[in-house]
Design a protein around this motif. Structure first.
Motif, PDB file in Angstrom:
ATOM      1  N   LEU A 172       0.457  -1.395  -0.290  1.00  0.00           N
ATOM      2  CA  LEU A 172      -0.004   0.084   0.280  1.00  0.00           C
ATOM      3  C   LEU A 172       1.218   1.385   0.344  1.00  0.00           C
ATOM      4  O   LEU A 172       0.412   1.988  -0.323  1.00  0.00           O
ATOM      5  CB  LEU A 172      -0.706  -0.026   1.501  1.00  0.00           C
ATOM      6  CG  LEU A 172      -2.286   0.752   1.486  1.00  0.00           C
ATOM      7  CD1 LEU A 172      -3.078   0.282   0.079  1.00  0.00           C
ATOM      8  CD2 LEU A 172      -3.045   0.631   2.466  1.00  0.00           C
ATOM      9  N   THR A 173       1.448   1.411   0.831  1.00  0.00           N
ATOM     10  CA  THR A 173       3.285   2.480   1.407  1.00  0.00           C
ATOM     11  C   THR A 173       3.778   3.159  -0.375  1.00  0.00           C
ATOM     12  O   THR A 173       3.569   3.985  -0.597  1.00  0.00           O
ATOM     13  CB  THR A 173       3.656   2.356   2.120  1.00  0.00           C
ATOM     14  OG1 THR A 173       3.003   1.491   3.524  1.00  0.00           O
ATOM     15  CG2 THR A 173       3.779   3.445   2.389  1.00  0.00           C
ATOM     16  N   PHE A 174       3.570   1.906  -0.803  1.00  0.00           N
ATOM     17  CA  PHE A 174       5.218   1.931  -1.988  1.00  0.00           C
ATOM     18  C   PHE A 174       4.081   2.251  -2.759  1.00  0.00           C
ATOM     19  O   PHE A 174       4.918   2.914  -3.840  1.00  0.00           O
ATOM     20  CB  PHE A 174       4.997   0.726  -2.012  1.00  0.00           C
ATOM     21  CG  PHE A 174       7.359   0.211  -1.635  1.00  0.00           C
ATOM     22  CD1 PHE A 174       7.358   0.717  -0.653  1.00  0.00           C
ATOM     23  CD2 PHE A 174       7.622  -0.147  -2.367  1.00  0.00           C
ATOM     24  CE1 PHE A 174       8.272   0.376   0.534  1.00  0.00           C
ATOM     25  CE2 PHE A 174       9.323  -0.378  -1.707  1.00  0.00           C
ATOM     26  CZ  PHE A 174       9.474  -0.441   0.065  1.00  0.00           C
ATOM     27  N   ARG A 175       2.778   2.502  -3.333  1.00  0.00           N
ATOM     28  CA  ARG A 175       1.913   3.017  -3.882  1.00  0.00           C
ATOM     29  C   ARG A 175       1.991   3.983  -4.311  1.00  0.00           C
ATOM     30  O   ARG A 175       1.386   4.689  -4.891  1.00  0.00           O
ATOM     31  CB  ARG A 175       1.216   1.979  -4.256  1.00  0.00           C
ATOM     32  CG  ARG A 175       1.013   0.982  -5.022  1.00  0.00           C
ATOM     33  CD  ARG A 175      -0.314   0.108  -5.125  1.00  0.00           C
ATOM     34  NE  ARG A 175      -0.333  -1.225  -5.492  1.00  0.00           N
ATOM     35  CZ  ARG A 175      -0.373  -2.452  -5.460  1.00  0.00           C
ATOM     36  NH1 ARG A 175      -0.214  -1.848  -6.637  1.00  0.00           N
ATOM     37  NH2 ARG A 175       0.726  -2.735  -5.013  1.00  0.00           N
ATOM     38  N   SER A 176       1.470   4.284  -2.777  1.00  0.00           N
ATOM     39  CA  SER A 176       1.644   6.350  -2.463  1.00  0.00           C
ATOM     40  C   SER A 176       2.923   7.498  -2.939  1.00  0.00           C
ATOM     41  O   SER A 176       2.915   6.503  -3.016  1.00  0.00           O
ATOM     42  CB  SER A 176       0.914   6.468  -0.927  1.00  0.00           C
ATOM     43  OG  SER A 176       2.459   7.156  -0.488  1.00  0.00           O
ATOM     44  N   SER A 177       2.066   8.438  -3.722  1.00  0.00           N
ATOM     45  CA  SER A 177       3.144   9.317  -4.561  1.00  0.00           C
ATOM     46  C   SER A 177       3.921   9.615  -3.097  1.00  0.00           C
ATOM     47  O   SER A 177       5.291   9.914  -3.552  1.00  0.00           O
ATOM     48  CB  SER A 177       2.357  10.360  -5.317  1.00  0.00           C
ATOM     49  OG  SER A 177       1.475  10.288  -5.042  1.00  0.00           O
ATOM     50  N   ARG A 178       3.569  10.111  -2.263  1.00  0.00           N
ATOM     51  CA  ARG A 178       3.599  11.148  -1.232  1.00  0.00           C
ATOM     52  C   ARG A 178       5.590   9.965  -0.880  1.00  0.00           C
ATOM     53  O   ARG A 178       6.265  10.521  -0.789  1.00  0.00           O
ATOM     54  CB  ARG A 178       2.853  11.014   0.318  1.00  0.00           C
ATOM     55  CG  ARG A 178       2.561  12.507   0.228  1.00  0.00           C
ATOM     56  CD  ARG A 178       1.732  12.729   2.174  1.00  0.00           C
ATOM     57  NE  ARG A 178       2.579  12.616   2.980  1.00  0.00           N
ATOM     58  CZ  ARG A 178       2.006  12.757   4.293  1.00  0.00           C
ATOM     59  NH1 ARG A 178       1.158  12.766   4.717  1.00  0.00           N
ATOM     60  NH2 ARG A 178       2.601  12.239   4.927  1.00  0.00           N
ATOM     61  N   PHE A 179       4.583   8.788  -0.829  1.00  0.00           N
ATOM     62  CA  PHE A 179       6.154   8.147  -0.372  1.00  0.00           C
ATOM     63  C   PHE A 179       6.698   8.377  -0.933  1.00  0.00           C
ATOM     64  O   PHE A 179       8.822   8.014  -0.887  1.00  0.00           O
ATOM     65  CB  PHE A 179       5.448   6.566   0.202  1.00  0.00           C
ATOM     66  CG  PHE A 179       6.829   5.748   0.519  1.00  0.00           C
ATOM     67  CD1 PHE A 179       7.262   5.055   2.032  1.00  0.00           C
ATOM     68  CD2 PHE A 179       7.241   4.627  -0.567  1.00  0.00           C
ATOM     69  CE1 PHE A 179       8.409   4.626   1.996  1.00  0.00           C
ATOM     70  CE2 PHE A 179       8.021   3.784  -0.262  1.00  0.00           C
ATOM     71  CZ  PHE A 179       8.636   4.178   0.672  1.00  0.00           C
TER      72      PHE A 179
END
Lengths: 461, 558
Positions: free
Chosen positions: A40-47
């Protein structure tokens, strides 16, 4: 492999290291939870916005090479090799950062992959960074070279030439200048014969022929379409049938593959360099600024400086391959732009370029009342017969053959008949064979064959 | 790729004429390329330095040309051609010829580097009075020499040296002079710069070139010299001028060395080129002294090379070249360009034929077997004699008679090169024969009778080849010719193209198994490349000519 597959394959220890590295708040004991958190996190553009720079900065060139190679899984030696001298501990850090995963899915060995999604974003970031200091423009120079499928057409022309001429070879196995000059003249893209200087390293006959023709010749020789036979003559071989049955894009791809395999020996990073060009947006790019950006990847080669390698061995050859169009601006600066064909050849998932229509069985000839024959589509099978009975008057984008008494005489000498030739024309012509042409041919039949009682041969098969 | 132009590195452009959008493309393509062949569905154009200069002269830019070609090309443009286009088009306007303040010298302006290079080339060094940073000075009488030399060096020059003062002429077009669309366009092209510029107008035979010339003269209203290829053509210009314009009778005359030139003087190239016993070009000197405002060169493609001198001396006068073709057998097209001017307007005959201004023509080559006695003669004849013997093959006489019978109501012209065989034919057919020996008055009478229909069939020797007006001829039979010259063919066909309803037939009689056959093949090539229909039949089959609708020839519309 996709990220999800990589995470599923990973053991708990690997996942835990990633979770620790980023300080994720999920349970460190449930594999399920860790997979969900990471994916999930690796997909977020912020991350990605925060950590992508940490993955790539300072590692640009090795990572670029890795991205190009990582379409298939790599061994640890390969990865260490790429980062040699940059980061001796790359495997540990990459696994901890979570953009490299190990897998044993393929033949049980331990191999490493970058998940497709991450490879794509890294690639984008690397290219964007690279292009920051590269000068680009939407408008290109007024005059520019673009060769499209010319290399393939020219191989057709050359093979036909060899079929219908007695091409003698020198002691060293090269064509005599007389033939070479003739061949270079009928090709679509002009080239001059060589005038001395150092030449080696870029192919088997690179020493004897100019750059483009040398590539064309070596390609044909390597593929077994040509033989330099023991009696000192150049001949075509039956294997050329394979070339005749190939589709246009397939032919260009074969040329590109051959170029990459041939030129990567002197130019070590050629695959990355070509791929980077393939990833650039379809805008006009100033060649010397691109050279500066890519310089660390380019090596010099004996008599070629880095600039020469870039200009002559890469940009110019990619133009011959139909991948780039190149031109000079008013100030004499070189610019290039990737073509539709180039995008298709270099990035398999790009929109396919429109292929020139191929129409082997169809009616593709136009027989003109002035005894010219126009060939409206690429049809190597037909042109072989045409070359027997008519002379090539104009090669290039649309071939024109002319019939004359002497060309027909040759056709008969080579075992054909006028009736067979007329049948052939009738079969493949879009328009009826003009009456004046037919009658003149019949007249000639009388005088050339003595009544046209010659044995019929079947043509165009 | 939606293009339909196949563009080659040597400047050949092959177009498919059967695709939609071709017409609009053709109009633009024709501005910078020369149409050299039209065999539907394929038209062939050629780009060469001259055609590119013409285009630049009309205001086209390199960018426009390249962009246009790219938009319509099937394949990428060859680089070498792009470079040629850029190089040649940029030459236009680089050099300018202007008159010095007091008219005592001319000045060639241009970029310093180029001028320096040019000033070193042989003929220019010779003529230059002096050369400075600002330009090279020449004497005004060298105007044409300088322009020609530059064209040969590959540089067109913008002639801004202006025109001499000329005398006004009281002339106006009659109301009955109604110009067709393309004729109006041609006239407008000449006056595109406001006051009338020098150049060439290309119209097919029979499309009314004379009328265009007259309309231009009537608008310019200046003294004019009209040069024609022959006496008949000169007479025709005079008649047409009086027919279509209001002009005082004594103001128009055919040149007479014993009198002063009249405000509109018509003469022939031959007469101007003539020398007196002492070797002087008296006529030329008289004519060049007159303050003309316009010189019309009729059929400018036949302007003999020796007369380039006349053209050179008349550089201070507006020049109008009229022609059906820019093809010159002697390859001096660049000289004509520099002496007369660029092509101002061109109409192709296909569209004119479609719009009903010209009649369609079918060419039929008839192979005639040998008359047995003539064949014996041919076998023993020397190489030089063979063409003549084959031309005079007596078996042709019967074929001509049969053709004349078949076209029982058409007006028929019979052309031939050898007078003896023509006279044999005219006897057999029972028609009058005009040769070089026929007195002028009788000749004109016969033309008149033919025009009015009192004489239906007329045999003509070579004399009738140039620029005469034979309206309503719908059938031509060529029994012998020199074959070599393409102009000759175009001229002969032109005779037939005068619209008189229906379509035209052009028969050529060729003796089988003789030197004529090979020669005829060259002509065949030229005609088909011009877009004519071409049939070949054997004399034995004339009575049932396949695919040729005879009915149309006898006045029945197709």
């Amino acid at each position: 492999m996709r990220l999800m597959e990589c995470l599923n394959d990973a053991d708990v220890l690997t996942l835990r290291k990633i979770v620790d590295h980023y300080g994720f708040s999920c349970s460190r004991h449930s594999k399920m939870e860790m997979i969900q958190e990471i994916s999930l996190t690796f997909r977020s553009s912020r991350f990605l916005g925060q950590y992508l720079p940490m993955w790539t900065d300072g590692r640009e060139f090795p990572l670029l090479r890795l991205c190009v190679s990582a379409v298939r899984p790599l061994t640890d030696e390969e990865i260490d090799g790429v980062f040699y001298g940059v980061d001796s501990n790359i495997l540990d850090s990459a696994l901890r950062e979570g953009w490299l995963f190990s897998t044993t899915r393929i033949d049980g060995r331990r191999l490493y992959v970058i998940p497709d999604e991450l490879r794509r974003v890294m690639q984008e970031r690397l290219i964007t960074g690279l292009l920051q200091c590269v000068q680009q423009s939407a408008e290109g120079p007024a005059v520019f070279a673009e060769e499209g499928y010319a290399l393939s057409h020219d191989l057709d022309v050359f093979l036909e030439y060899v079929d219908h001429h007695d091409v003698l070879l020198t002691q060293g196995g090269a064509m005599y200048k007389r033939h070479l000059v003739q061949v270079l003249q009928i090709l679509e893209v002009e080239e001059d014969v060589l005038s001395g200087g150092w030449r080696f390293g870029y192919g088997r006959r690179f020493h004897d022929y100019p750059d483009r023709f040398a590539l064309l010749y070596d390609f044909a020789y390597h593929a077994g379409y040509l033989e330099e036979s023991a009696d000192g003559r150049l001949r075509t071989r039956p294997a050329r049938e394979e070339w005749i049955s190939m589709k246009p894009a397939q032919r260009q791809r074969a040329f590109l593959r051959f170029y990459l395999s041939l030129y990567r020996r002197p130019i070590l990073r050629l695959p990355v360099l070509t791929q980077v060009i393939g990833w650039t947006p379809p805008r006009w790019i100033r060649s010397d600024s691109m050279f500066q950006a890519l310089e660390p990847l380019i090596n010099e080669y004996y008599y070629d400086t880095k600039e020469q390698v870039w200009n002559t061995r890469i940009v110019k050859m990619l133009t011959h391959l139909g991948i780039l169009r190149t031109g000079e601006d008013d100030l004499g600066r070189q610019w290039f732009q990737i073509t539709k064909l180039g995008q298709e050849l270099l990035t398999p998932d790009a929109i396919p370029a429109v292929e020139p229509q191929e129409n082997d069985g169809g009616r593709v000839l136009i027989v003109q009342p002035n005894f010219d024959i126009l060939v409206t589509a690429e049809t190597p099978r037909l042109t072989a017969v045409l070359a027997q009975f008519a002379d090539l008057k104009q090669s290039g984008t649309l071939r024109v053959y002319g019939m004359s008494k002497s060309s027909l005489e040759r056709g008969i000498r080579e075992g054909g008949t006028i009736s067979g030739w007329l049948e052939f024309l009738t079969k493949y012509s879009q328009t009826p064979v003009p009456g004046n042409v037919e009658r003149t041919l019949r007249e000639w039949e009388q005088s050339l064959q003595g009544g046209g009682s010659g044995e019929e041969i079947s043509m165009g098969s | 790729m939606s293009g339909f132009l196949y563009i080659h590195a040597d400047g050949t452009v092959i177009a498919r004429s059967d695709v939609s959008g071709y017409e609009s493309v053709q109009a633009i393509l024709g501005q910078f390329a020369e149409l050299s062949q039209q065999l539907d569905p394929i038209h062939v154009y050629r780009l060469h330095p001259l055609s590119l200069w013409q285009a630049a002269a009309r205001g086209l830019t390199t960018d426009e040309v390249l962009r246009f070609l790219r938009r319509h090309a099937v394949h990428p443009l060859p680089l070498s051609l792009q470079l040629t286009i850029q190089k040649e088009m940029s030459k236009w306007g680089q050099l300018e010829l202007v008159m010095g303040e007091d008219g005592a010298y001319m000045m060639l302006h241009g970029a310093a580097g180029l001028l320096e290079e040019l000033s070193r080339s042989a003929p220019l060094t010779h003529w230059a009075m002096n050369s400075t940073q600002r330009g090279i000075r020449f004497r005004p009488e060298q105007r044409a020499d300088v322009k020609r030399a530059l064209a040969r060096l590959g540089y067109p020059v913008l002639d801004r040296a202006g025109y001499h003062m000329s005398s006004p002429l009281d002339i106006s077009a009659r109301d009955s002079l109604r110009l067709r669309d393309y004729q109006q366009e041609a006239v407008a092209a000449f006056f595109a710069d406001g006051s009338g510029q020098s150049g060439i107008i290309v119209l097919p035979c029979g499309a009314g070139k004379t009328v265009v010339g007259i309309a231009i003269l009537a608008q310019l209203k200046r003294h004019a010299l009209i040069l024609t290829p022959g006496e008949e053509a000169a007479g025709q210009w005079k008649r047409e001028l009086q027919r279509w314009t209001e002009i005082a009778e004594e103001a128009v005359s055919i040149y007479d060395p014993r009198r002063r030139p009249s405000p509109v003087t018509i003469t022939t190239y031959q007469r101007v080129a003539a020398r007196s016993k002492t070797g002087l070009h008296r006529n030329l000197e008289t004519l060049t002294r007159h303050p003309w405002g316009l010189v019309i060169y009729d059929e400018v493609h036949v302007l003999p090379a020796p007369l380039f001198r006349l053209a050179a001396e008349l550089q201070g006068v507006r020049r109008l070249g009229l022609t059906a073709t820019l093809v010159r057998e002697d390859g001096l097209a660049a000289d004509v360009f520099s002496l007369i001017g660029p092509k101002l307007y061109e109409a192709q005959w296909k569209p004119l034929e479609r719009d009903g201004y010209l009649a369609p023509v079918t060419c039929v080559e008839i192979d005639v077997p040998w008359h047995s006695q003539d064949y014996e003669r041919y076998r023993v004849a020397g190489i030089r004699e063979r063409h003549r013997v084959a031309s005079e093959n007596r078996a042709k006489v019967a074929v001509v008679c049969e053709l004349v019978q078949r076209h029982s109501e058409a007006k028929i012209l019979i052309f031939g090169h050898y007078v003896e065989s023509l006279s044999m034919i005219s006897h057999a057919v029972g028609c009058p024969l005009i040769t070089g020996r026929t007195p002028k008055t009788q000749r004109e009478d016969l033309y008149e009778s033919f025009r009015e229909g009192r004489v239906r069939v007329l045999a003509l020797s070579r004399v009738a080849n140039m620029a005469i007006d034979l309206p309503a001829a719908t059938v031509a039979i060529q029994v012998s010719g020199l074959f070599g010259s393409r102009q000759e063919e175009a001229q002969r066909l032109g005779r037939l193209l005068r619209p008189a309803g229906g379509s035209g037939m052009f028969y050529t009689l060729v003796t089988e198994q003789s030197v004529e056959q090979e020669k005829a093949r060259h002509r065949q090539m030229f005609l088909v490349e011009q877009g004519y229909r071409y049939e070949k039949v054997h004399a034995g089959n004339v009575s049932w000519l396949e695919g040729v609708s005879i009915g149309a020839l006898d006045g029945v519309p197709e």
